[in-house]
Motif scaffolding. Structure first.
Motif, PDB file in Angstrom:
ATOM      1  N   THR A 207      -2.745   9.634  -1.590  1.00 25.57           N
ATOM      2  CA  THR A 207      -1.614   8.823  -1.142  1.00 25.57           C
ATOM      3  C   THR A 207      -1.189   7.896  -2.266  1.00 25.57           C
ATOM      4  N   GLY A 208       0.105   7.693  -2.391  1.00 26.72           N
ATOM      5  CA  GLY A 208       0.615   6.738  -3.373  1.00 26.72           C
ATOM      6  C   GLY A 208       1.969   7.162  -3.914  1.00 26.72           C
ATOM      7  N   GLU A 210       3.203   6.178  -6.573  1.00 25.72           N
ATOM      8  CA  GLU A 210       3.153   6.257  -8.039  1.00 25.72           C
ATOM      9  C   GLU A 210       2.546   7.573  -8.532  1.00 25.72           C
ATOM     10  N   ASP A 250       3.655   6.782   0.292  1.00 28.29           N
ATOM     11  CA  ASP A 250       3.269   5.578   1.027  1.00 28.29           C
ATOM     12  C   ASP A 250       4.310   5.310   2.108  1.00 28.29           C
ATOM     13  N   GLY A 274      -4.827   3.892  -0.587  1.00 32.08           N
ATOM     14  CA  GLY A 274      -4.190   3.312   0.589  1.00 32.08           C
ATOM     15  C   GLY A 274      -5.111   2.665   1.610  1.00 32.08           C
TER      16      GLY A 274
HETATM   17 MG    MG Z   1      -2.030   3.446  -3.292  1.00 31.80          MG
END
Ligand code: MG
Ligand code: AMP
Length: 433
Positions: A207-208, A210, A250, A274
């Motif tokens: 997750t993310g 970026e 996210d 996360g």
């Molecule tokens: Mg993250």
């Protein structure tokens, strides 16, 4: 093992029964203990040809239906004879009356002062209980050999019926992860197929916002997703079917959809990122909405945030490990929490990970109150002493430290700074088999 353990349907029951449980300060041991109590092994088996069962979890005890070896046989190339012919004082001559070859037994009887030429693995001729190896024979002709006095005892160089595997005995217990030697052992019993647990299905995603996947351009401020690769490697090494679900943004809806899909396709789910304190609260909200999930702050470094529990979707459930995002923290959390739990889920006996004492060649700073897992390089000195050094900077984002290391230095919860020359405990990365 698991069947004698009380079944906890709810994580909460386990917490209530655990003295001093505090989700904001869980020790590594407490977290391992809770996970161990909560996981229930799956029992889904399949029958596989022997070669394909390498690395799989044996689903039933293997009982030997026969003796291995099936007959007394010779351990050497030489001559078989009656042990009571062994000379005590003077060398003695024996007459060669036949030949016993591996796979072709000598059918006749053997009288006193007689011997049979024999090869390794050949069934011991009737009446014979002793073999003199070729190289101990004092003199020989086509018809006679001379055996030395005082060099042998009755029964020497004979392998006994059932000395490897005795009929009726349990040879391998269920839960064993089949190793090369086990395949050989089963083959020696004539067993061509094994009943094993089906491969554990583990879905994983990162997750993310970026994160970028390989092949995508690396936009400003972004990083390539490395966790999916370390997780793939660790899961595959563990013998799991690793189901890569990619990167999840996210965003609450995306996370919920990914968790539900994972749940419907896998026995366990591993996410990374996360779950840290600063992370958006929706992770907690969604995981909790889908099942029973605990959010911990574990007293460890690297690592710390950890989500664990079980979620369900469309009547399918899966165990969930929400690992931190930092690349080293992911690996350490996997090795110290998920690894054993996944083995447990497979109904496997987790291969033991012995801690080995080694001398640290440098001072390692540490304060009591958390377990630390530093990456180390273990070497063997000329005098047999094991020494360990730390692989430079230990930041939880420095994945290179994992790649360079061959062990993890485990600094216990209560341990203080360790001085150069003192002993520490290390865990080797690779086993032999
Ligand atoms: Mg993250
Ligand atoms: P998080 O736990 O989501 O706050 O992430 C902690 C740190 O780990 C951040 O610097 C992330 O960019 C990094 N990180 C999270 N997931 C990954 C990943 N899959 N690959 C590489 N770095 C990651």
């Amino acid at each position: 093992m698991s069947s004698t353990k009380p079944i906890h349907s709810r994580l909460q029951d386990i917490f209530t029964a655990m003295p001093g449980y505090d989700p904001h300060a869980v020790s590594v041991e407490q977290a391992q203990d809770i996970i161990g109590q909560f996981i229930q092994p799956l029992h889904i088996t399949e029958q596989l040809p022997l070669r394909q069962s390498l690395g799989r979890v044996l689903a039933e005890d293997i009982v030997s239906a026969m003796n291995v070896p099936a007959h007394d046989n010779s351990a050497m190339d030489g001559f078989a004879f009656r042990g009571d012919d062994l000379p005590a004082i003077q060398d003695k001559q024996l007459r060669i009356v036949g030949t016993a070859l591996a796979g072709r037994a000598y059918p006749g009887q053997t009288a006193r002062d007689e011997c049979i030429r024999i090869t390794t693995g050949a069934v011991m001729p009737a009446d014979c209980d002793t073999v003199i190896p070729q190289e101990l024979v004092v003199a020989s002709s086509d018809t006679h050999i001379t055996i030395p006095a005082g060099k042998l005892r009755a029964g020497d160089n004979r392998r006994l019926t059932g000395e490897d595997l005795a009929a009726g005995k349990t040879v391998i217990r269920k839960g064993k992860i089949l190793q090369p030697a086990d395949l050989g052992l089963l083959a020696s019993l004539g067993i061509a197929e094994a009943s094993v647990q089906r491969r554990l299905r583990v879905a994983f995603f990162s997750t993310g916002d970026e994160l970028r996947s390989l092949g995508e351009p690396l936009d400003e401020g972004c990083v390539y997703d490395s966790n999916r690769y370390t997780l793939y490697g660790m899961l595959t090494r563990l013998g799991c079917e690793a189901i890569d679900m990619g990167v999840v943004k996210d965003n609450p809806d995306a996370l919920e959809a990914a968790l539900c899909q994972a749940c419907e396709n896998a026995d366990a789910i591993i996410t990374s990122g996360g779950v840290s304190v600063g992370a958006a609260d929706y992770t907690k909200e969604i995981m909790s909405k889908l099942g029973q999930v605990a959010f911990w702050s574990v007293a460890m470094r690297p690592g710390r945030p950890l989500a664990f529990g079980q979620i369900a979707s469309n009547n399918k459930s899966a165990f969930l490990f929400g690992l931190p995002g930092n690349p080293v923290a992911v690996m350490v959390s996997f090795y110290f929490f998920a690894r054993k739990a996944l083995y447990q889920l497979m109904g496997a006996e987790a291969p033991s990970l012995p801690l080995i004492p080694a001398t640290t060649v440098e001072t390692i700073r540490k304060r009591p109150g958390r377990t630390e897992f530093q990456r180390g390089i273990l070497t063997n000195t000329d005098n047999g002493e094991l020494r360990v050094s730390v692989t430079g900077s230990q930041g939880s984002g420095i994945l290179r430290s994992m790649s360079e290391a061959n062990c993890i230095i485990v600094l216990r919860h209560d341990q203080n700074t360790v001085l150069s020359g003192e002993k520490v405990q290390v865990l080797l990365f690779d086993g032999l088999l």
